[in-house]
Design a protein around this motif. Structure first.
Motif, mmCIF file in Angstrom:
data_model
loop_
_atom_site.group_PDB
_atom_site.id
_atom_site.type_symbol
_atom_site.label_atom_id
_atom_site.label_comp_id
_atom_site.label_asym_id
_atom_site.label_seq_id
_atom_site.Cartn_x
_atom_site.Cartn_y
_atom_site.Cartn_z
ATOM 1 N N UNK A 1 0.789 -1.174 -0.094
ATOM 2 C CA UNK A 1 -0.094 0.122 0.183
ATOM 3 C C UNK A 1 0.917 1.151 0.023
ATOM 4 N N UNK A 2 0.549 2.401 -0.325
ATOM 5 C CA UNK A 2 0.822 3.659 -0.271
ATOM 6 C C UNK A 2 0.692 3.970 0.773
ATOM 7 N N UNK A 3 1.802 4.265 1.825
ATOM 8 C CA UNK A 3 1.870 4.671 3.437
ATOM 9 C C UNK A 3 1.832 6.066 3.683
ATOM 10 N N UNK A 4 1.890 6.967 2.852
ATOM 11 C CA UNK A 4 1.780 8.448 2.742
ATOM 12 C C UNK A 4 2.729 8.789 3.891
ATOM 13 N N UNK A 5 2.477 9.508 4.930
ATOM 14 C CA UNK A 5 3.047 10.418 5.826
ATOM 15 C C UNK A 5 3.827 9.490 6.798
ATOM 16 N N UNK A 6 3.443 8.321 6.871
ATOM 17 C CA UNK A 6 4.341 7.463 7.700
ATOM 18 C C UNK A 6 5.802 7.266 7.418
ATOM 19 N N UNK A 7 6.077 7.567 5.968
ATOM 20 C CA UNK A 7 7.274 7.694 5.506
ATOM 21 C C UNK A 7 8.218 8.791 6.075
ATOM 22 N N UNK A 8 7.564 9.707 6.732
ATOM 23 C CA UNK A 8 8.309 10.815 7.261
ATOM 24 C C UNK A 8 9.342 10.144 8.200
ATOM 25 N N UNK A 9 8.929 8.863 8.839
ATOM 26 C CA UNK A 9 9.759 8.311 9.994
ATOM 27 C C UNK A 9 10.983 8.119 9.427
ATOM 28 N N UNK A 10 11.164 7.684 8.184
ATOM 29 C CA UNK A 10 12.294 7.373 7.599
ATOM 30 C C UNK A 10 13.308 8.273 7.240
ATOM 31 N N UNK A 11 12.565 9.537 6.904
ATOM 32 C CA UNK A 11 13.424 10.725 6.725
ATOM 33 C C UNK A 11 13.963 11.056 8.239
ATOM 34 N N UNK A 12 13.193 11.191 9.227
ATOM 35 C CA UNK A 12 13.823 11.675 10.492
ATOM 36 C C UNK A 12 14.887 10.482 10.981
ATOM 37 N N UNK A 13 14.666 9.453 10.724
ATOM 38 C CA UNK A 13 15.695 8.273 10.924
ATOM 39 C C UNK A 13 17.055 8.369 10.174
ATOM 40 N N UNK A 14 16.926 8.947 8.768
ATOM 41 C CA UNK A 14 17.954 9.054 8.122
ATOM 42 C C UNK A 14 18.753 10.281 8.723
ATOM 43 N N UNK B 1 5.702 9.373 -0.114
ATOM 44 C CA UNK B 1 4.910 8.596 -1.414
ATOM 45 C C UNK B 1 5.524 7.258 -1.474
ATOM 46 N N UNK B 2 6.171 6.803 -0.311
ATOM 47 C CA UNK B 2 6.429 5.349 -0.368
ATOM 48 C C UNK B 2 5.413 4.171 -0.007
ATOM 49 N N UNK B 3 5.759 3.164 -0.376
ATOM 50 C CA UNK B 3 4.786 1.672 -0.403
ATOM 51 C C UNK B 3 5.515 0.767 0.714
ATOM 52 N N UNK B 4 4.636 0.143 1.447
ATOM 53 C CA UNK B 4 5.157 -0.882 2.228
ATOM 54 C C UNK B 4 4.038 -2.000 2.644
ATOM 55 N N UNK B 5 4.320 -2.758 3.534
ATOM 56 C CA UNK B 5 3.380 -3.843 3.819
ATOM 57 C C UNK B 5 3.457 -3.733 5.534
ATOM 58 N N UNK B 6 2.445 -4.243 5.988
ATOM 59 C CA UNK B 6 1.953 -4.258 7.240
ATOM 60 C C UNK B 6 3.271 -5.245 8.064
ATOM 61 N N UNK B 7 3.804 -6.259 7.303
ATOM 62 C CA UNK B 7 4.769 -7.043 7.852
ATOM 63 C C UNK B 7 6.307 -6.309 8.036
ATOM 64 N N UNK B 8 6.458 -5.377 6.892
ATOM 65 C CA UNK B 8 7.769 -4.615 6.712
ATOM 66 C C UNK B 8 7.818 -3.795 7.717
ATOM 67 N N UNK C 1 -3.152 9.936 1.580
ATOM 68 C CA UNK C 1 -2.926 10.164 0.083
ATOM 69 C C UNK C 1 -4.061 9.701 -0.814
ATOM 70 N N UNK C 2 -4.126 10.029 -2.058
ATOM 71 C CA UNK C 2 -5.237 9.748 -2.919
ATOM 72 C C UNK C 2 -5.382 8.220 -3.007
ATOM 73 N N UNK C 3 -6.634 7.843 -2.354
ATOM 74 C CA UNK C 3 -7.144 6.401 -2.147
ATOM 75 C C UNK C 3 -6.569 5.600 -1.065
ATOM 76 N N UNK C 4 -5.653 6.274 -0.388
ATOM 77 C CA UNK C 4 -5.017 5.251 0.908
ATOM 78 C C UNK C 4 -5.168 6.199 2.181
ATOM 79 N N UNK C 5 -5.338 5.206 3.289
ATOM 80 C CA UNK C 5 -4.796 5.779 4.410
ATOM 81 C C UNK C 5 -4.247 4.913 5.685
ATOM 82 N N UNK C 6 -3.241 5.198 6.269
ATOM 83 C CA UNK C 6 -2.550 4.489 6.961
ATOM 84 C C UNK C 6 -2.207 4.842 8.448
ATOM 85 N N UNK C 7 -1.646 4.087 9.357
ATOM 86 C CA UNK C 7 -1.447 4.299 10.717
ATOM 87 C C UNK C 7 -0.583 3.364 11.217
ATOM 88 N N UNK C 8 0.196 3.711 11.942
ATOM 89 C CA UNK C 8 1.356 2.815 12.878
ATOM 90 C C UNK C 8 1.453 3.457 14.198
#
Length: 330
Positions: A62-75, A226-233, A288-295
Motif C-alpha cells: 500500500x502507499x503509506x503516505x506520511x508514515x514515510x516521514x519516519x524514514x526521513x527522520x531516522x536518516x 509517497x513510499x509503499x510498504x506492507x504491514x509486515x515490513x 494520500x489519494x485512495x489510501x489511509x494508514x496508521x502505525x
C-alpha cells in the motif's frame, strides 16, 4: 470503555475481538496487531482490486503516505550519529538557496516548527526524472507562521530529504534503501513508481467507490510521503526502534520526545506524534489519494497496531475507534 474493551478485560483474547470487529465494520486493507513481542493478528480484509476481485492479504503493498516521514527522520538521526550533521545546524549550511529560511534549524524542520505552510513549493505533479525540489524563486520564501510553533509541513520534510542527499552524497531513495530497508530486510518497501506499478500484489486506491489513482510524485520529492510498504515490513521497522537496532538509544529517545506541542494532548517528535501525558504511546497517520494508514505503538505493553487501507475516504474510521479501545485496555 466500549463493549469490545470490556470483553477483552474478561477474556484476554484481544486479537479475536479485533478480527471480529474489523470484519463487522467492513475494514478494507491489511492489519497487524502485536503484543508483548508476538504477532497476534496479521491478515488482509476486503479487496486490493475491487474490479478483479483480488483480495488484500498480509503481503499486499500500500502507499503509506506520511508514515514515510519516519524514514526521513531516522536518516537524519543516522547521519547525526555518524557526525555528518547535527539537528541544531542551520538550514543555510545545507541549502543556501533559501536565505529567508537560513536560520531555521534541522530540529525545527523535523518537528514541523519552522513556520512553513503544509505544501508550499512541493510540486505534486512531476515526473520521476526531475529534481526533488525546484529551487527557482526560493530566495523569496520566508516563514508564514511563528517559528517554534507546530504547523505541519510536507515542504519541511522535502527539505530534510534534500539535506540527507547533500550530507550523505547519495540520492535520498538510495540512502534509505541501503541504510534502512536492506539492513532490516524490508524487501517490500520502496518508492520508485515503476516498481510499485509492476507489483502484482499491490492495492488499488479507492475513494467514494471509484479508483482514485493519480500519478504521484516520486518519494524523494516529499522525503518519504509517497513510499509503499506492507504491514509486515512496517512491523520490522517498529521492531528496529524497540531494539535500537539502527539508531542508538539517544537518537531513538530524541525521535520519541514530544518536542513541540500539537495540542493539549499531543506533541511532535521526529516523525512521530506522541501523547504528552502518555509518552509510552506514539503514532503517525498517513493520507494520500485512495489510501489511509496508521502505525501505533505502546512501549509499556509492547503493543503495536499497523493498519493500511486502500479506501481513501473511510479506511481508518474503524481503526480510530479500535485504537481507543486498545488504549483503554492497555
Amino acid at each position: 470503555m466500549s463493549s469490545i474493551a470490556k470483553e477483552v478485560l474478561y477474556k484476554m483474547e484481544i486479537h479475536t475481538h479485533i478480527d471480529q470487529f474489523l470484519i463487522e465494520q467492513g475494514f478494507n486493507g491489511s492489519f497487524l496487531f502485536a503484543y508483548e513481542g508476538s504477532v497476534r493478528l496479521c491478515k488482509g480484509y476486503g479487496w486490493a482490486d475491487m474490479e478483479q476481485k483480488r483480495p488484500n492479504d498480509k503481503h499486499t503493498i500500500f502507499k503509506i503516505a506520511s508514515i514515510g516521514k519516519q524514514f526521513t527522520a531516522a536518516a537524519i538521526m543516522l547521519l547525526q550519529q555518524r557526525g555528518q550533521l547535527d539537528v541544531q545546524d542551520a538550514l543555510a549550511h545545507y541549502v543556501p538557496e533559501l536565505p529567508g529560511l537560513g536560520y531555521v534549524t534541522l530540529h525545527q524542520l523535523l518537528t514541523h516548527a519552522a513556520g512553513l505552510d503544509e505544501d508550499v513549493h512541493v510540486n505534486w505533479d512531476v515526473d520521476e526524472d526531475l529534481e526533488p525540489l525546484r529551487l527557482e524563486a526560493m530566495d523569496r520564501i520566508a516563514p508564514t507562521y511563528k517559528v517554534g510553533s507546530f504547523h505541519y509541513s510536507n515542504f519541511g520534510y522535502a527539505l530534510l530529504g534534500l539535506i540527507v542527499e547533500r550530507a550523505s552524497g547519495r540520492k535520498y531513495e538510495t540512502f534509505i534503501h541501503e541504510e534502512l530497508f536492506l539492513p532490516l530486510h524490508m524487501e517490500r518497501t520502496g518508492g520508485h513508481l515503476a516498481s510499485y506499478l509492476a507489483e502484482k500484489n499491490r492495492a488499488i486506491g479507492y475513494a467514494e467507490g471509484k479508483a482514485a489513482w493519480k500519478q504521484d510524485i516520486p518519494s524523494y520529492n516529499s522525503a518519504g510521503s509517497i513510499l509503499y510498504s506492507t504491514v509486515k515490513d512496517l512491523y520490522r521497522w517498529e521492531r528496529a526502534f524497540h531494539a535500537t537496532q539502527l539508531i542508538g538509544s539517544e537518537g531513538v529517545r530524541a525521535m520519541f520526545t514530544p518536542h513541540v506541542a500539537i495540542d493539549n494532548e499531543r506533541g511532535y517528535g521526529y516523525g512521530w506524534m506522541i501523547y504528552s501525558e502518555r509518552r509510552n504511546t506514539a503514532y503517525h497517520n498517513g493520507s494520500l489519494a485512495g489510501f489511509r494508514s496508521t502505525l501505533y505503538r505502546n512501549t509499556d505493553k509492547d503493543a503495536v497496531l499497523i493498519a493500511l487501507s486502500n479506501l481513501g475516504d473511510t479506511g481508518l474510521e474503524p481503526i480510530e475507534r479500535l485504537k481507543q479501545d486498545i488504549a483503554s485496555w492497555l
